[in-house]
Design a protein around this motif. Structure first.
Motif, mmCIF file in Angstrom:
data_model
loop_
_atom_site.group_PDB
_atom_site.id
_atom_site.type_symbol
_atom_site.label_atom_id
_atom_site.label_comp_id
_atom_site.label_asym_id
_atom_site.label_seq_id
_atom_site.Cartn_x
_atom_site.Cartn_y
_atom_site.Cartn_z
ATOM 1 N N ILE A 96 -8.631 -0.675 -0.545
ATOM 2 C CA ILE A 96 -7.648 -0.089 -0.729
ATOM 3 C C ILE A 96 -7.768 -0.571 -1.615
ATOM 4 N N ALA A 97 -8.041 -1.861 -2.378
ATOM 5 C CA ALA A 97 -7.848 -1.892 -3.877
ATOM 6 C C ALA A 97 -8.936 -1.319 -4.786
ATOM 7 N N GLU A 98 -9.954 -0.592 -4.247
ATOM 8 C CA GLU A 98 -11.164 -0.495 -4.732
ATOM 9 C C GLU A 98 -10.735 1.424 -5.356
ATOM 10 N N ASN A 99 -9.966 2.177 -4.142
ATOM 11 C CA ASN A 99 -9.143 3.609 -4.214
ATOM 12 C C ASN A 99 -7.671 3.747 -4.368
ATOM 13 N N VAL A 100 -7.433 2.932 -5.385
ATOM 14 C CA VAL A 100 -5.576 2.524 -5.321
ATOM 15 C C VAL A 100 -4.882 3.651 -5.920
ATOM 16 N N GLN A 101 -5.682 4.341 -6.910
ATOM 17 C CA GLN A 101 -5.277 5.210 -7.648
ATOM 18 C C GLN A 101 -5.237 6.848 -6.902
ATOM 19 N N HIS A 102 -5.289 6.739 -5.326
ATOM 20 C CA HIS A 102 -5.495 7.425 -4.768
ATOM 21 C C HIS A 102 -5.063 8.007 -3.642
ATOM 22 N N VAL A 103 -3.608 6.543 -3.418
ATOM 23 C CA VAL A 103 -2.710 6.145 -2.510
ATOM 24 C C VAL A 103 -1.840 6.175 -3.027
ATOM 25 N N ASP A 104 -0.200 7.357 -2.107
ATOM 26 C CA ASP A 104 0.167 7.977 -2.130
ATOM 27 C C ASP A 104 1.755 7.661 -2.578
ATOM 28 N N SER A 105 2.150 6.259 -1.992
ATOM 29 C CA SER A 105 3.014 5.558 -1.773
ATOM 30 C C SER A 105 2.830 4.336 -1.268
ATOM 31 N N LEU A 106 3.807 3.490 -1.365
ATOM 32 C CA LEU A 106 3.353 1.866 -0.403
ATOM 33 C C LEU A 106 4.868 1.389 -0.191
ATOM 34 N N MET A 107 5.392 2.626 -0.038
ATOM 35 C CA MET A 107 6.829 2.090 1.079
ATOM 36 C C MET A 107 7.156 1.633 1.717
ATOM 37 N N GLY A 108 7.473 0.755 2.796
ATOM 38 C CA GLY A 108 7.188 0.024 3.901
ATOM 39 C C GLY A 108 6.337 -0.674 3.816
ATOM 40 N N PHE A 109 5.203 -0.834 3.486
ATOM 41 C CA PHE A 109 4.188 -1.576 3.015
ATOM 42 C C PHE A 109 4.616 -3.063 3.202
ATOM 43 N N PRO A 110 4.473 -3.823 4.176
ATOM 44 C CA PRO A 110 4.507 -5.698 4.528
ATOM 45 C C PRO A 110 4.665 -5.508 3.068
ATOM 46 N N GLU A 111 5.310 -6.801 2.220
ATOM 47 C CA GLU A 111 5.187 -7.436 0.951
ATOM 48 C C GLU A 111 4.134 -8.791 0.826
ATOM 49 N N GLN A 112 4.212 -9.202 2.169
ATOM 50 C CA GLN A 112 2.285 -10.183 2.317
ATOM 51 C C GLN A 112 1.389 -9.752 1.857
ATOM 52 N N MET A 113 1.158 -8.436 2.749
ATOM 53 C CA MET A 113 0.103 -7.693 2.454
ATOM 54 C C MET A 113 0.279 -6.885 0.939
ATOM 55 N N ALA A 114 1.199 -6.456 0.328
ATOM 56 C CA ALA A 114 0.840 -5.523 -0.583
ATOM 57 C C ALA A 114 0.492 -6.821 -1.812
ATOM 58 N N GLU A 115 1.082 -8.101 -1.562
ATOM 59 C CA GLU A 115 0.686 -8.975 -2.722
ATOM 60 C C GLU A 115 -0.508 -9.180 -2.729
ATOM 61 N N ARG A 116 -1.191 -9.173 -1.319
ATOM 62 C CA ARG A 116 -2.541 -9.517 -0.849
ATOM 63 C C ARG A 116 -3.285 -8.531 -2.611
ATOM 64 N N LEU A 117 -3.120 -6.768 -2.154
ATOM 65 C CA LEU A 117 -3.719 -5.786 -1.922
ATOM 66 C C LEU A 117 -3.622 -6.001 -3.602
ATOM 67 N N PHE A 118 -2.885 -6.172 -4.062
ATOM 68 C CA PHE A 118 -1.788 -6.694 -5.810
ATOM 69 C C PHE A 118 -3.625 -7.461 -6.349
ATOM 70 N N VAL A 119 -3.233 -8.698 -5.900
ATOM 71 C CA VAL A 119 -4.473 -9.821 -6.192
ATOM 72 C C VAL A 119 -5.716 -8.951 -6.125
ATOM 73 N N ALA A 120 -5.789 -8.450 -4.868
ATOM 74 C CA ALA A 120 -7.747 -7.005 -5.209
ATOM 75 C C ALA A 120 -7.373 -6.139 -6.320
ATOM 76 N N ALA A 121 -7.003 -6.038 -6.184
ATOM 77 C CA ALA A 121 -6.846 -4.398 -7.233
ATOM 78 C C ALA A 121 -7.237 -5.392 -8.651
ATOM 79 N N GLU A 122 -6.335 -6.385 -9.220
ATOM 80 C CA GLU A 122 -6.264 -6.859 -10.345
ATOM 81 C C GLU A 122 -7.742 -7.383 -10.597
ATOM 82 N N ALA A 123 -7.956 -8.094 -9.318
ATOM 83 C CA ALA A 123 -9.840 -8.547 -9.405
ATOM 84 C C ALA A 123 -10.843 -7.424 -9.563
ATOM 85 N N LYS A 124 -10.146 -6.545 -9.632
ATOM 86 C CA LYS A 124 -11.003 -5.261 -9.562
ATOM 87 C C LYS A 124 -10.969 -4.776 -10.384
#
Length: 429
Positions: A96-124
């Protein structure tokens, strides 16, 4: 894929259908080559036939790289390399982090997972991409607001504001924004953004030393005064070191929750008339002590995107340094570069103090609370620090004055007595 064949005789018998019957066309040739009645073994392909699969190097490299991301490589105590497979959750997160530009929305996505996703996208380095970076930041900001960025300090970073303006507009959940010394003027694009719905959660706003006049504040507060939109939750406003007059007091009445105002070093003087106007229109009283809320020592950037802001600043500094390095430099300048830096710092230091927490006259107002408080808690930390620094600076002079009879003064030199002229004299040798 390719094939080769050496001779016609290497192939087996060839049959064709003619008038409903099968006939061998190379039977005569094979009969001539038969030695003593022994038939040659049948071959489906010739002896020189071979198959080769060609794979592009780029496809192979990308495939191997993606496969390596699914494993964790470690070394044991003996020095042997071991690997373990990552969990399905981590593999999905990386995808998901590799293709985050294709995600439509993160509404309702848990905050704990969203933070890890943000860190993974930042690393890439997805947020550094000039094409997909703003879109990726907006995706997180719309869903999580102040978790992405709660406080943004851009004090004296006018280059960063100009270069990354579109990215800065993406942050929707800001509660504190420091634009002190960013040279905005009256027509900067970010002033229009301040009164938009994206910054309706803003509580603290620092606009000091931006050359904003009465006209600029009139434009800034127009949406709030006319359409009741923007900065409805604003509580602290810093307008110090701007060429403004008492006319702006009428513009500030559109902020119902405003409880602190700093108008130090402006065209307004602390007179009885100014006190009366601020009390009648805003319910403010003058603060004798420095208000802790206007002390910029605690200003910092907070949120998931803190490292991204630091990367932007580093990039801007590298660009400015690159432009400086393009200028011709001599060996003497390189040799005395450190002294020149210290000398420039000594010259600039008084100006920096004058624009910040210096000895200038502070004019700060606050709104008393409901319990009839007459004086807020002042900035004791800043005042104590400045007093101790002044006392420390006066100690050598007072010591020389008192102890002049006990010893010669020329035997008590200190490094703090070196002035700018002394540095110039040293650099002349």
């Amino acid at each position: 894929m390719y094939y080769t064949e050496k001779t016609e005789n290497d192939c087996g018998p060839i049959y064709i259908r003619e008038k409903g019957k099968l006939r061998c066309v190379n039977e005569a040739v094979r009969t001539e080559d038969k030695p003593s009645g022994r038939s040659k073994p049948f071959r489906l392909f010739g002896r020189g036939f071979s198959v080769q699969l060609c794979i592009e190097n780029e496809v192979r490299a990308s495939t191997s790289t993606k496969r390596k991301e699914h494993f964790i490589f470690t070394y044991n105590e003996e020095g042997s390399l071991r690997y373990s497979v990552k969990s399905l959750f981590n593999i999905s997160l990386l995808f998901i982090a590799e293709n985050v530009q294709h995600v439509d929305s993160l509404m309702g996505f848990p905050e704990q997972m969203a933070e890890r996703l943000f860190v993974a996208a930042e690393a890439k380095q997805k947020f550094s991409d000039p094409e997909y970076g703003p879109r990726a930041l907006q995706l997180f900001s719309e869903a999580y607001g102040d978790l992405v960025l709660k406080s943004l300090c851009l004090r004296n970073r006018f280059l960063l504001v100009s270069e990354k303006l579109e990215e800065i507009k993406v942050f929707h959940g800001l509660q504190s924004l420091d634009l002190f010394g960013c040279k905005l003027g009256d027509s900067h694009e970010i002033l229009q953004h301040l009164c938009s719905e994206a910054l309706s959660s803003l509580i603290q706003l620092f606009l000091g030393d931006n050359n904003i006049s009465n006209r600029g504040l009139q434009k800034l507060t127009a949406p709030a005064r006319v359409m009741k939109r923007g900065l409805a939750n604003l509580q602290l406003l810093d307008l110090s070191y701007n060429p403004i007059s008492e006319e702006v007091v009428g513009y500030l009445s559109c902020f119902p929750n405003l409880r602190g105002l700093d108008i130090s070093e402006t065209n307004m003087e602390l007179t009885a008339s100014l006190r009366q106007v601020l009390h009648n229109k805003l319910g403010f009283v003058h603060s004798e002590a420095l208000l802790h809320d206007f002390c910029h020592s605690h200003c910092k950037t907070q949120g998931w995107a803190e490292q991204i802001i630091n990367q932007w600043e580093t990039h801007i500094l590298e660009l400015s340094k690159l432009k400086t390095d393009l200028q011709p430099r001599t060996d003497a300048l390189r040799f005395y570069g450190r002294h020149k830096f210290v000398r420039d710092t000594l010259k600039v230091a008084p100006v920096a103090l004058a624009r910040g927490d210096g000895k200038g006259k502070k004019i700060q107002f606050f709104k008393p609370s409901s319990n009839h408080q007459t004086q807020p808690r002042g900035n004791t930390g800043c005042t104590t620090k400045s007093a101790s620094q002044n006392k420390r600076k006066r100690t050598p002079d007072s010591g020389i004055g008192v102890g002049s009879d006990s010893g010669p003064p020329e035997k008590r030199p200190s490094s703090s007595s070196i002035t700018v002229e002394d540095w110039d004299l040293l650099n002349s040798y």
